[in-house]
Design a protein around this motif. Structure first.
Motif, short mmCIF file in Angstrom:
data_model
loop_
_atom_site.label_atom_id
_atom_site.label_comp_id
_atom_site.label_asym_id
_atom_site.label_seq_id
_atom_site.Cartn_x
_atom_site.Cartn_y
_atom_site.Cartn_z
N ILE A 77 40.21 37.21 30.79
CA ILE A 77 39.87 38.47 31.44
C ILE A 77 38.53 38.97 30.92
O ILE A 77 38.25 38.92 29.72
CB ILE A 77 40.99 39.52 31.21
CG1 ILE A 77 40.68 40.80 31.95
CG2 ILE A 77 41.22 39.78 29.73
CD1 ILE A 77 41.84 41.80 31.94
N HIS A 185 39.36 34.51 35.07
CA HIS A 185 40.38 34.71 36.10
C HIS A 185 40.32 36.11 36.71
O HIS A 185 40.76 36.31 37.84
CB HIS A 185 41.77 34.48 35.50
CG HIS A 185 41.97 33.10 34.96
ND1 HIS A 185 42.43 32.84 33.70
CD2 HIS A 185 41.71 31.89 35.52
CE1 HIS A 185 42.48 31.54 33.50
NE2 HIS A 185 42.05 30.94 34.59
N CYS A 186 39.78 37.06 35.97
CA CYS A 186 39.71 38.43 36.48
C CYS A 186 38.59 39.18 35.77
O CYS A 186 38.38 39.01 34.57
CB CYS A 186 41.05 39.15 36.28
SG CYS A 186 41.05 40.85 36.86
N CYS A 187 37.89 40.00 36.53
CA CYS A 187 36.84 40.86 35.97
C CYS A 187 37.23 42.31 36.26
O CYS A 187 37.29 42.72 37.43
CB CYS A 187 35.48 40.53 36.59
SG CYS A 187 34.16 41.66 36.10
N SER A 214 37.31 37.28 40.80
CA SER A 214 38.15 38.37 41.31
C SER A 214 37.84 39.65 40.54
O SER A 214 37.99 39.70 39.32
CB SER A 214 39.63 38.01 41.14
OG SER A 214 39.97 36.88 41.89
N VAL A 216 38.47 43.71 39.85
CA VAL A 216 39.39 44.84 39.96
C VAL A 216 38.66 46.08 39.42
O VAL A 216 38.46 46.21 38.21
CB VAL A 216 40.68 44.61 39.17
CG1 VAL A 216 41.59 45.84 39.26
CG2 VAL A 216 41.41 43.38 39.68
N TYR A 249 39.60 42.42 44.53
CA TYR A 249 40.93 41.82 44.57
C TYR A 249 41.99 42.91 44.75
O TYR A 249 41.87 43.99 44.17
CB TYR A 249 41.17 41.07 43.26
CG TYR A 249 42.50 40.37 43.18
CD1 TYR A 249 42.65 39.09 43.70
CD2 TYR A 249 43.60 40.99 42.60
CE1 TYR A 249 43.87 38.45 43.63
CE2 TYR A 249 44.81 40.36 42.53
CZ TYR A 249 44.94 39.09 43.05
OH TYR A 249 46.15 38.45 42.99
N LEU A 316 47.74 43.13 36.91
CA LEU A 316 47.10 42.11 36.09
C LEU A 316 48.09 41.20 35.39
O LEU A 316 47.79 40.03 35.15
CB LEU A 316 46.19 42.77 35.04
CG LEU A 316 44.99 43.55 35.56
CD1 LEU A 316 44.20 44.12 34.40
CD2 LEU A 316 44.10 42.68 36.42
N LEU A 324 46.13 35.53 40.42
CA LEU A 324 44.73 35.61 39.99
C LEU A 324 44.23 34.24 39.57
O LEU A 324 43.10 33.84 39.88
CB LEU A 324 44.59 36.60 38.84
CG LEU A 324 44.58 38.09 39.21
CD1 LEU A 324 44.83 38.95 37.98
CD2 LEU A 324 43.27 38.48 39.87
N THR A 328 41.40 31.96 41.55
CA THR A 328 40.26 31.43 40.80
C THR A 328 40.10 29.94 41.03
O THR A 328 38.99 29.45 41.28
CB THR A 328 40.42 31.71 39.30
OG1 THR A 328 40.49 33.13 39.10
CG2 THR A 328 39.26 31.14 38.50
#
Length: 370
Positions: A77, A185-187, A214, A216, A249, A316, A324, A328
């Motif tokens: 993350i 996998h997530c920002c 992705s 958020v 996302y 999350l 997520l 990705t």
């Protein structure tokens, strides 16, 4: 002789009639039905009520669960936002432990970086026998300068470098049994609670990063806004996101079925999440709760009437963590992989001959290596 001639004539008439019938069916486009008609919609489907007894197919879920629990899984993350928005505190609140770089670095001194300098820290979190390797990527220096032009480039470069690293591992002749996954996998992008609209730096960052990771968006320190101000601010942000074509996302085109669409529509209605983070506990009606204490009372972090931290945590971790990772791998990484392979094929070069810089490829350097 007369009987033989009669039989021959009957045979000729039957053959001619059958030929004419086949020609007529060919002209009309009508096909003869097969000897054993099969419904294509139910071909090969054998349901539980049709089985003679218990087979044990459902046990494969237990097998997958045991293997996953033994091997564990990875989740990476990234938190992006200017200093003072509570990025470290929120990450600690999400995982209820000291996982941020600020919390784990001894003798940490907070100072404004002259440039964006990405730093990551890894932890192994275990809960009820499930192990997760968590990597938190921090972006100190983002948005803190007077001139923030191109401050997103180091972040774009970092995300693409992780895709490149994974791609090179896949291209090896003798691949590892399990390729280490360092892809983002997530920002989580932190917006200051100004109550106005998106700033130019927010628009530019999310437009560029929304195609490769992705995103958020969250409103940081939302307790500084009244409920009315919060609703108006969220509405303005959603209008700006739509007007600028910014992809956050979960995207509508990634909804797999009607059930996912209903769930994701509720999430999209709440984006951006207005959150409050803290790692301190207080007594409320005899119960310990995470919250921020003020002169007027305690703001409970996990109370949906106070803020939307619980909705962000559910997205999350509890409901969309695997999705997520799938987005990705299947969308963002796949897009990067196709682009890289097309680039190498167009130049007649191997992957190892192309270098990556700021998300682009240096052809001259690749040719010099050859």
């Amino acid at each position: 002789m007369r009987e033989d001639t009669t039989q021959d004539l009957q045979l000729e008439v039957e053959v001619e009639a059958s030929v004419q019938m086949e020609e007529r069916e060919g002209e009309d486009g009508v096909e003869q039905p097969p000897l054993c008609p099969i419904d294509p919609n139910t071909q090969g489907i054998i349901k539980g009520r049709d089985l003679f007894g218990y087979v044990g197919i459902e046990a494969v879920l237990d097998q997958m669960r045991r293997k996953t629990m033994k091997a564990g899984f990875e989740f990476n993350i990234m938190v992006v936002g200017q200093s003072g928005l509570g990025k470290s505190t929120l990450v600690n609140t999400l995982f209820k432990s000291k996982v941020s770089r600020k919390s784990c670095t001894p003798n940490y001194e907070e100072k404004i970086s002259k440039t964006v300098n990405l730093q990551s820290i890894c932890h192994v979190i275990e809960e009820k026998g499930v192990k997760m390797k968590l990597t938190v990527i921090d972006t100190p220096g983002f948005g803190d300068q007077i001139n923030n032009e191109n401050c997103w480039e180091p972040i774009v470069k970092y995300v693409n470098e992780q895709y490149e690293k994974y791609l090179r591992e896949e291209q090896h002749v003798n691949r590892k049994r399990r390729i280490p996954d360092t892809r983002v996998h997530c920002c989580v992008y932190f917006l200051p609670a100004t109550g106005h609209r998106l700033r130019p730096i927010d628009v530019e960052f999310m437009k560029r990063l929304g195609h490769i990771v992705s995103i958020v968006p969250v409103i940081a320190k939302a307790d500084t806004l009244t409920m009315e101000e919060r609703l108006e601010f969220k509405q303005r942000i959603r209008q700006d996101l739509e007007a600028n074509g910014i992809r956050v996302y979960p995207q509508k085109e990634y909804d797999e079925d009607a059930e996912d669409r209903i769930l994701n529509d509720k999430i999209r209605e709440n984006i951006p999440f207005a959150v409050v983070g803290t790692d301190k506990e207080h007594q409320v009606n005899g119960n310990k709760v995470l919250g921020r204490k003020t002169k007027w009372g305690i703001i409970e972090v996990e109370n949906v009437a106070h803020c939307e931290f619980a909705n962000l945590r559910d997205l999350l971790i509890r409901s969309h963590l695997q999705d997520l990772k799938d987005v990705t791998h299947n969308i963002h990484y796949e897009t990067y992989r196709v682009r890289r392979l097309n680039e190498s094929n167009a130049n007649g070069l191997g992957l190892s001959a192309l270098s990556l810089e700021n998300g682009t490829f240096d052809k001259n350097e690749a040719e010099s290596q050859l």
